[in-house]
Design a protein around this motif. Structure first.
Motif, PDB file in Angstrom:
ATOM      1  N   GLN A 117      38.141  56.082  31.848  1.00  0.00           N
ATOM      2  CA  GLN A 117      38.460  54.659  31.946  1.00  0.00           C
ATOM      3  C   GLN A 117      37.271  53.868  32.475  1.00  0.00           C
ATOM      4  OE1 GLN A 117      41.514  53.009  31.164  1.00  0.00           O
ATOM      5  NE2 GLN A 117      41.776  54.903  30.034  1.00  0.00           N
ATOM      6  N   CYS A 121      34.914  51.148  30.340  1.00  0.00           N
ATOM      7  CA  CYS A 121      34.611  49.798  30.821  1.00  0.00           C
ATOM      8  C   CYS A 121      33.114  49.552  30.853  1.00  0.00           C
ATOM      9  CB  CYS A 121      35.205  49.588  32.208  1.00  0.00           C
ATOM     10  SG  CYS A 121      36.990  49.516  32.164  1.00  0.00           S
ATOM     11  N   LEU A 126      31.879  45.607  31.149  1.00  0.00           N
ATOM     12  CA  LEU A 126      32.638  44.883  32.172  1.00  0.00           C
ATOM     13  C   LEU A 126      31.962  45.088  33.527  1.00  0.00           C
ATOM     14  CD1 LEU A 126      36.321  45.848  31.281  1.00  0.00           C
ATOM     15  CD2 LEU A 126      35.114  43.749  30.696  1.00  0.00           C
ATOM     16  N   THR A 130      35.518  43.565  37.897  1.00  0.00           N
ATOM     17  CA  THR A 130      36.540  43.362  36.858  1.00  0.00           C
ATOM     18  C   THR A 130      37.184  44.689  36.494  1.00  0.00           C
ATOM     19  OG1 THR A 130      34.968  41.774  35.974  1.00  0.00           O
ATOM     20  CG2 THR A 130      36.955  42.178  34.679  1.00  0.00           C
ATOM     21  N   THR A 131      36.345  45.694  36.320  1.00  0.00           N
ATOM     22  CA  THR A 131      36.870  47.014  35.966  1.00  0.00           C
ATOM     23  C   THR A 131      37.892  47.462  36.994  1.00  0.00           C
ATOM     24  OG1 THR A 131      34.725  47.573  35.044  1.00  0.00           O
ATOM     25  CG2 THR A 131      36.234  49.396  35.471  1.00  0.00           C
ATOM     26  N   LYS A 133      39.491  45.718  39.333  1.00  0.00           N
ATOM     27  CA  LYS A 133      40.626  44.815  39.537  1.00  0.00           C
ATOM     28  C   LYS A 133      41.595  44.847  38.347  1.00  0.00           C
ATOM     29  CE  LYS A 133      39.380  40.546  40.139  1.00  0.00           C
ATOM     30  NZ  LYS A 133      39.956  39.588  39.255  1.00  0.00           N
ATOM     31  N   ASN A 134      41.043  44.808  37.141  1.00  0.00           N
ATOM     32  CA  ASN A 134      41.899  44.639  35.959  1.00  0.00           C
ATOM     33  C   ASN A 134      42.258  45.932  35.251  1.00  0.00           C
ATOM     34  OD1 ASN A 134      41.509  42.027  36.623  1.00  0.00           O
ATOM     35  ND2 ASN A 134      40.336  41.466  34.806  1.00  0.00           N
ATOM     36  N   ILE A 135      41.421  46.947  35.413  1.00  0.00           N
ATOM     37  CA  ILE A 135      41.661  48.177  34.648  1.00  0.00           C
ATOM     38  C   ILE A 135      42.112  49.328  35.543  1.00  0.00           C
ATOM     39  CG2 ILE A 135      40.682  49.808  32.997  1.00  0.00           C
ATOM     40  CD1 ILE A 135      40.710  46.870  32.009  1.00  0.00           C
ATOM     41  N   PRO A 138      45.454  48.537  38.250  1.00  0.00           N
ATOM     42  CA  PRO A 138      46.780  48.508  37.614  1.00  0.00           C
ATOM     43  C   PRO A 138      47.261  49.882  37.150  1.00  0.00           C
ATOM     44  CG  PRO A 138      45.396  46.759  36.748  1.00  0.00           C
ATOM     45  CD  PRO A 138      44.510  47.610  37.599  1.00  0.00           C
ATOM     46  N   GLN A 139      46.318  50.799  36.896  1.00  0.00           N
ATOM     47  CA  GLN A 139      46.745  52.145  36.498  1.00  0.00           C
ATOM     48  C   GLN A 139      47.009  53.016  37.715  1.00  0.00           C
ATOM     49  OE1 GLN A 139      44.637  54.102  33.164  1.00  0.00           O
ATOM     50  NE2 GLN A 139      43.311  52.315  33.199  1.00  0.00           N
TER      51      GLN A 139
END
Lengths: 219, 242, 268
Positions: A117, A121, A126, A130-131, A133-135, A138-139
């Motif tokens: 993952q 990114c 990215l 951002t990686t 926070k957003n990717i 959340p996982q």
């Protein structure tokens, strides 16, 4: 008589009032723990040296009694000229103690996200923030929700320790009621039952959340 | 953390403790605190023994016991896990005498903490026994062993290894919970600290010493359990498969 | 039938007999009215697509699965049932254990005891179940480990052995109980290809040296063809076809058999 029902009904509203303090302490303490835990987990993974220092800090907090930490915070601040309200000191101690447990949980969650993952990114150019926070986050969070839930229940069950610095939560209230009437059985038993009910309910809730999450990840 | 890091911490904590104990500001508190620490150790050891016995018995009863015994075990586990340790201690200390049973504070401490941690231990035992894969049971059937032989020789020894780390955590929880006994008049480490703090108001040196003492005890448990696990798991693969 | 009568009948009796045996999981019929006889010393290979019930046959014989109908006979006496007041009733644990002692099993995933060395794995049951002395058990286990070519590995733990070596220990462990019937459940399926040979070699040797009855579920068609006295092809819980290996592999009569063999050959 072993059990006095009239007395029971007399003290019930008083204890219910105190339960609000218990719940407040639990909620605020847990929010502190969640934020602090994430912060510590990120620090710990940020580099070998900082990582080691953070691990030592976490180990120290987890290895020593919460009660002593509560006393420490409550009595130490005045010697620096800051007087903390007993409730505030207690809640900070709860948050600090459980923050160190949560840090380990977050770490497990973050490490559980596949390396690929991060690589994907990077390939998409990215930024790290951002990686994360957003990717990644959340996982990482959903699988650890049940574990965090267990710590919430554990924290809740430790709130009676605040009675040691005279915070008027359920246990302290029960103790005072007992010392006024010399009848400890009813107040303490009621507190025990209240804890039991709330623990069983939250355990059931956690199980439901867990099942939901499993269903979602199975799809 | 690895055993090495933990050992470094332990050595560091012991050296700091020794240095403080001999320094001018701290040394006055040391003997009194040490006395309290001794009581803490006694309660922790007795409580742990009781917890192991209760955990094993009720964990196995929940798994394999006949129905009434299973219910009894489940009731015990749920009640002691569902309420908090301090509530249980207070109940034993304040409420039990009203039923005509008066126990020594030390007994209350050991009983309260041992029963509390034993309830968590029961789940550890149950989980560890169930973590041994079904195929191990099948192998014992193919070798014509009885259920009891299988449990004693094959299943429990493997479960034992799986339960060492969680039991280590529980022993530390129990050690930390011993601080609660100061609230039922026992003069353990936490009690001594409180007492000295109230008379001298020298909070920082007193509580620093106390925290270090608890840290040393906890680290000893952690390192000891890691070593025990290593010895017991000799030849076993990391994680579990086979 | 009395015990004496059973003994007398024994030589003529097949070693293993499935009599109208059926097995269901809920609504799913795994085995449907199975009849199968295996004579003394016979080597039977069981083949078939997955889900055809072939592994279940071995697991029922080892009492790992309950049967839902019929009777399984071992060495001339019923295993799943026993005589009580002139009637066949489901077997009690004691009866089951006595008859079961004639059977040994080797599993797909070895199922060695991970906390014991190779030697300890082989002496555990002889000591606890057969009440052998430790000395005697160790001598016999050492001999068996030598036979499977692992005399030098007896102090090793399973995790320190390769898959092939673990499976050979498992064979020695089963033999240590002196079974009359040996069950092999896909014993090479979990092995890397280069390790299959050493395990098959041991089984071949066993067939030549011992008067053992063997039932094996296998995907190794070449081995089944060369080693077995008889091959049974299972399809949807029934024996669709059985016969000598040359016949079944050379000139299969059943369409399902043909289809299956063709698919297996194509995949190499």
């Amino acid at each position: 008589m072993i059990w006095d029902w009239d007395y029971t009904f007399e003290i019930l509203p008083v204890l219910a009032q105190a339960a609000i303090v218990t719940i407040e302490a639990t909620a605020i303490g847990f929010v502190i723990a969640l934020v602090l835990g994430l912060f510590l987990a990120i620090l710990r993974m940020s580099g070998p040296k900082t990582g080691w220092c953070v691990s030592v800090f976490i180990e120290c907090i987890r290895s020593t009694p919460l009660l002593i930490q509560i006393f420490f915070l409550y009595f130490v601040f005045p010697s620096f000229g800051i007087t903390l309200d007993a409730f505030v000191a207690g809640v900070i101690a709860l948050g600090l103690h459980y923050g160190c447990y949560c840090a380990e949980v977050y770490r497990a969650g973050l490490e559980g996200v596949h390396r690929g993952q991060w690589e994907a990114c990077t390939a998409l150019n990215l930024s790290s923030l951002t990686t994360f926070k957003n990717i990644i986050l959340p996982q990482a969070i959903p699988p650890i929700v049940p574990v965090l839930g267990n710590y919430l229940v554990a924290l809740f069950k430790e709130t009676p320790l605040l009675s040691a610095i005279a915070v008027m939560e359920m246990m302290q209230t029960a103790k005072i009621l007992g010392s006024e009437t010399f009848r400890y059985t009813e107040p303490i038993t009621l507190v025990g039952i209240a804890f039991l009910i709330m623990s069983l309910v939250s355990a059931a809730l956690i199980r439901i959340v867990e099942r939901r999450l499993n269903l979602r990840s199975a799809k | 953390m690895g055993t090495f890091s933990l050992s470094v911490m332990l050595v560091g904590a012991v050296i700091t403790l020794a240095a403080l104990a001999t320094s001018h500001t701290f040394s006055v508190f040391f003997p009194g605190l040490l006395e309290g620490a001794w009581l803490t150790v006694q309660i922790a050891v007795c409580g742990s023994l009781l917890a192991v016995v209760m955990g094993t018995v009720s964990g196995l009863a929940k798994l394999y016991g006949p129905r009434p015994l299973r219910w009894l075990a489940v009731t015990y586990i749920e009640i002691f896990r569902g309420t908090s340790a301090l509530v249980q201690l207070f109940w034993l200390f304040f409420a039990l005498p009203l039923f005509g049973i008066s126990l020594e504070p030390f007994t209350v401490a050991v009983l309260g903490l041992g029963l509390n941690v034993g309830a968590y231990g029961a789940e550890v035992v149950r989980g560890a026994v169930q973590s041994v894969s079904r195929s191990q049971w099948e192998a014992t059937i193919a070798l014509n062993m009885t259920r009891l032989q299988a449990l004693r020789r094959i299943i429990l020894p493997q479960a034992f290894i799986a339960m060492i780390p969680p039991w280590g955590n529980l022993f530390i929880e129990l050690l930390k919970s011993t601080a609660l006994v100061s609230l039922i008049t026992l003069s353990d480490l936490a009690f001594k600290a409180q007492e000295m703090n109230q008379t001298t108001m020298r909070t920082i040196p007193i509580f620093t010493l106390v925290l270090l003492m608890y840290l040393v005890m906890s680290l000893c448990i952690t390192i000891g359990m890691k070593r025990l696990e290593k010895t017991a798991a000799k030849g076993m693969p990391r994680g579990r498969s086979v | 039938m009395t015990m004496a009568a059973a003994e007398q009948l024994a030589p003529q009796q097949p070693m293993v007999r499935f009599e109208n045996v059926s097995k269901r999981y809920g609504n799913l019929v795994v085995l449907d009215d199975l009849n199968l006889e295996v004579s003394r010393g016979e080597k039977v290979a069981i083949i078939g697509p997955s889900g055809s019930g072939k592994t279940t046959v071995l697991r029922m014989l080892m009492t790992l699965e309950r049967i839902d109908g019929g009777v399984i006979w071992v060495d001339g006496e019923p295993m799943t049932h026993m005589m009580q007041g002139g009637q066949m009733v489901p077997a009690a644990q004691k009866h089951l254990r006595r008859v079961r002692s004639k059977i040994g099993m080797v599993f797909q995933h070895f199922n060695l005891f991970p906390h014991m060395t190779a030697l300890q794995n082989c002496i555990e049951a002889p000591i606890t179940v057969l009440k052998m002395s430790r000395k005697e058990a160790e001598a016999r286990a050492t001999e068996l480990l030598g036979m499977v070519g692992l005399a030098d590995k007896k102090g090793h733990y399973p995790a320190q052995l390769s898959g092939g070596q673990q499976q050979r220990v498992a064979i020695a462990r089963a033999l240590a109980m002196r079974p009359k019937v040996m069950l092999f459940d896909e014993v090479t399926s979990a092995l890397d290809p280069e390790l299959v040979g050493e395990v098959l070699h041991v089984i071949r040797q066993l067939g030549a040296e011992h008067d053992l009855t063997m039932l094996m579920v296998t995907h190794q068609m070449g081995f089944a063809k060369e080693f077995a006295d008889r091959v049974c092809f299972f399809y949807q819980g029934k024996i669709a076809e059985q016969g000598a290996p040359q016949e079944l592999f050379g000139a299969p009569k059943n369409d399902r058999t043909k289809q299956f063999l063709r698919a297996v050959l194509e995949s190499g």
